[in-house]
Design a protein around this motif. Structure first.
Motif, PDB file in Angstrom:
ATOM      1  N   ASN A   1     -36.404  31.621  38.457  1.00 45.84           N
ATOM      2  CA  ASN A   1     -37.242  30.612  39.110  1.00 45.84           C
ATOM      3  C   ASN A   1     -38.728  30.948  38.982  1.00 45.84           C
ATOM      4  O   ASN A   1     -39.530  30.656  39.885  1.00 45.84           O
ATOM      5  N   ALA A   2     -39.104  31.541  37.880  1.00 46.45           N
ATOM      6  CA  ALA A   2     -40.480  32.001  37.691  1.00 46.45           C
ATOM      7  C   ALA A   2     -41.487  30.869  37.794  1.00 46.45           C
ATOM      8  O   ALA A   2     -42.591  31.045  38.332  1.00 46.45           O
ATOM      9  N   GLY A   3     -41.151  29.678  37.285  1.00 42.75           N
ATOM     10  CA  GLY A   3     -42.104  28.565  37.314  1.00 42.75           C
ATOM     11  C   GLY A   3     -42.511  28.172  38.706  1.00 42.75           C
ATOM     12  O   GLY A   3     -43.692  27.896  38.969  1.00 42.75           O
ATOM     13  N   ALA A   4     -41.558  28.143  39.642  1.00 47.79           N
ATOM     14  CA  ALA A   4     -41.882  27.767  41.024  1.00 47.79           C
ATOM     15  C   ALA A   4     -42.695  28.835  41.725  1.00 47.79           C
ATOM     16  O   ALA A   4     -43.519  28.533  42.608  1.00 47.79           O
ATOM     17  N   PHE A   5     -42.494  30.098  41.364  1.00 51.90           N
ATOM     18  CA  PHE A   5     -43.244  31.188  41.983  1.00 51.90           C
ATOM     19  C   PHE A   5     -44.708  31.216  41.531  1.00 51.90           C
ATOM     20  O   PHE A   5     -45.493  32.008  42.058  1.00 51.90           O
TER      21      PHE A   5
ATOM     22  N   HIS B   1     -36.696  19.437  41.669  1.00 53.80           N
ATOM     23  CA  HIS B   1     -36.355  20.839  41.920  1.00 53.80           C
ATOM     24  C   HIS B   1     -37.324  21.467  42.921  1.00 53.80           C
ATOM     25  O   HIS B   1     -36.949  22.382  43.671  1.00 53.80           O
ATOM     26  N   LEU B   2     -38.557  20.975  42.964  1.00 52.70           N
ATOM     27  CA  LEU B   2     -39.589  21.546  43.824  1.00 52.70           C
ATOM     28  C   LEU B   2     -39.763  20.791  45.127  1.00 52.70           C
ATOM     29  O   LEU B   2     -40.056  21.389  46.164  1.00 52.70           O
TER      30      LEU B   2
ATOM     31  N   PRO C   1     -42.838  27.383  47.367  1.00 54.10           N
ATOM     32  CA  PRO C   1     -41.787  26.653  46.649  1.00 54.10           C
ATOM     33  C   PRO C   1     -40.870  27.546  45.829  1.00 54.10           C
ATOM     34  O   PRO C   1     -39.732  27.165  45.555  1.00 54.10           O
ATOM     35  N   GLY C   2     -41.328  28.730  45.449  1.00 47.26           N
ATOM     36  CA  GLY C   2     -40.469  29.628  44.690  1.00 47.26           C
ATOM     37  C   GLY C   2     -39.241  30.036  45.487  1.00 47.26           C
ATOM     38  O   GLY C   2     -38.106  29.931  45.017  1.00 47.26           O
ATOM     39  N   THR C   3     -39.458  30.504  46.722  1.00 48.17           N
ATOM     40  CA  THR C   3     -38.347  30.927  47.569  1.00 48.17           C
ATOM     41  C   THR C   3     -37.482  29.746  47.989  1.00 48.17           C
ATOM     42  O   THR C   3     -36.245  29.822  47.968  1.00 48.17           O
ATOM     43  N   VAL C   4     -38.135  28.625  48.368  1.00 45.47           N
ATOM     44  CA  VAL C   4     -37.394  27.454  48.844  1.00 45.47           C
ATOM     45  C   VAL C   4     -36.482  26.894  47.756  1.00 45.47           C
ATOM     46  O   VAL C   4     -35.285  26.648  47.985  1.00 45.47           O
ATOM     47  N   SER C   5     -37.018  26.688  46.557  1.00 46.59           N
ATOM     48  CA  SER C   5     -36.208  26.117  45.479  1.00 46.59           C
ATOM     49  C   SER C   5     -35.171  27.105  44.961  1.00 46.59           C
ATOM     50  O   SER C   5     -34.103  26.703  44.491  1.00 46.59           O
ATOM     51  N   LEU C   6     -35.454  28.412  45.048  1.00 49.13           N
ATOM     52  CA  LEU C   6     -34.479  29.415  44.620  1.00 49.13           C
ATOM     53  C   LEU C   6     -33.246  29.383  45.527  1.00 49.13           C
ATOM     54  O   LEU C   6     -32.105  29.373  45.054  1.00 49.13           O
ATOM     55  N   LEU C   7     -33.483  29.342  46.834  1.00 45.32           N
ATOM     56  CA  LEU C   7     -32.366  29.280  47.775  1.00 45.32           C
ATOM     57  C   LEU C   7     -31.604  27.969  47.634  1.00 45.32           C
ATOM     58  O   LEU C   7     -30.366  27.953  47.714  1.00 45.32           O
TER      59      LEU C   7
END
Length: 233
Positions: free
Chosen positions: A77-81, A150-151, A101-107
């Motif tokens: 999920n590098a793009g969201a981070f 996704h975001l 958004p990195g953590t939220v979209s990863l979960l």
């Protein structure tokens, strides 16, 4: 009667949409450093957009320090981070906003996506592991295509067309350490974004449907003006 047995039924043709076209929108200021604000606006009020199928395109480089002996690769999920927050505005009102958004979209990905779903691999997310992004180690360049749904949860649920003034606002992360990992302590990476753009699908309706939309919007605006007049009276 079952549909399979209706042999003499006249065929139905849906010609409400004449064509669809993907257009690209760019930010006003092309500054993509840490803590920078990236704003992409769509001011074409008459355009009918399918924002649920829109995607953010990110291009850049990920370089390893010359003295490092280890390897470097992107995290899941590098793009969201790459961002600390993402928000979407419609006609001056904030419709959706996500912090971290990195953590939220990863979960959300681990909880809601299927293991066989690899359509997001080009966006930097994959379940559970695998090829995460389009990355060329020989040139140190990468390419990401992240769907908005996704975001932002709004576009995951709302699939209908949207029109009006729209703004997508991205706040770059304070650090990119969550975007990549190294195999040895003497190795470090430098991530640079060279371009961010928004790909949006435009929908073109036939004249009959277009006139119905115009009349409906005119009545809605008349009712809104009447309410505002009563409120100021």
């Amino acid at each position: 009667m079952l549909e399979e047995l209706q042999l003499f039924q006249d065929p139905n043709f849906d010609e409400s949409i004449v064509r669809e076209e993907v257009r690209t929108y760019y930010p006003f200021v092309k500054s993509f450093g840490n803590n920078d604000e990236v704003e992409i606006a769509i001011y074409q009020q008459d355009s009918i957009l399918l924002m649920s199928e829109a995607a953010i395109i990110i291009e850049g480089t990920l370089k390893k320090n010359a003295t490092g002996t280890g390897t470097i690769e992107f995290t899941n999920n590098a793009g969201a981070f790459l961002f600390d927050s993402i928000s979407y505005e419609l006609n001056g009102k904030e419709v959706d906003k996500v912090r971290d958004p990195g953590t939220v979209s990863l979960l959300k990905g681990y909880l809601c996506y299927e293991k066989e779903d690899s359509s997001l691999s080009i966006g930097g997310w994959n379940y559970p592991e695998g090829h995460l992004v389009t990355y060329d180690p020989t040139k140190s360049t990468f390419y990401l295509r992240i769907p908005l749904w996704h975001l932002l949860g709004f576009f995951h649920d709302y699939k209908k067309i949207i029109f009006g003034k729209q703004i997508l606002r991205l706040i770059r992360s304070r650090t990119d350490n969550n975007c990549f990992k190294v195999s040895k302590d003497d190795t470090n990476g430098e991530l640079t974004i060279t371009n961010i753009e928004l790909k949006v699908k435009h929908v073109f309706l036939n004249d009959v449907i277009k006139n119905e939309f115009a009349i409906s919007n005119k009545h809605r605006q008349t009712d809104l003006n009447a309410v505002q007049t009563m409120g100021t009276a």
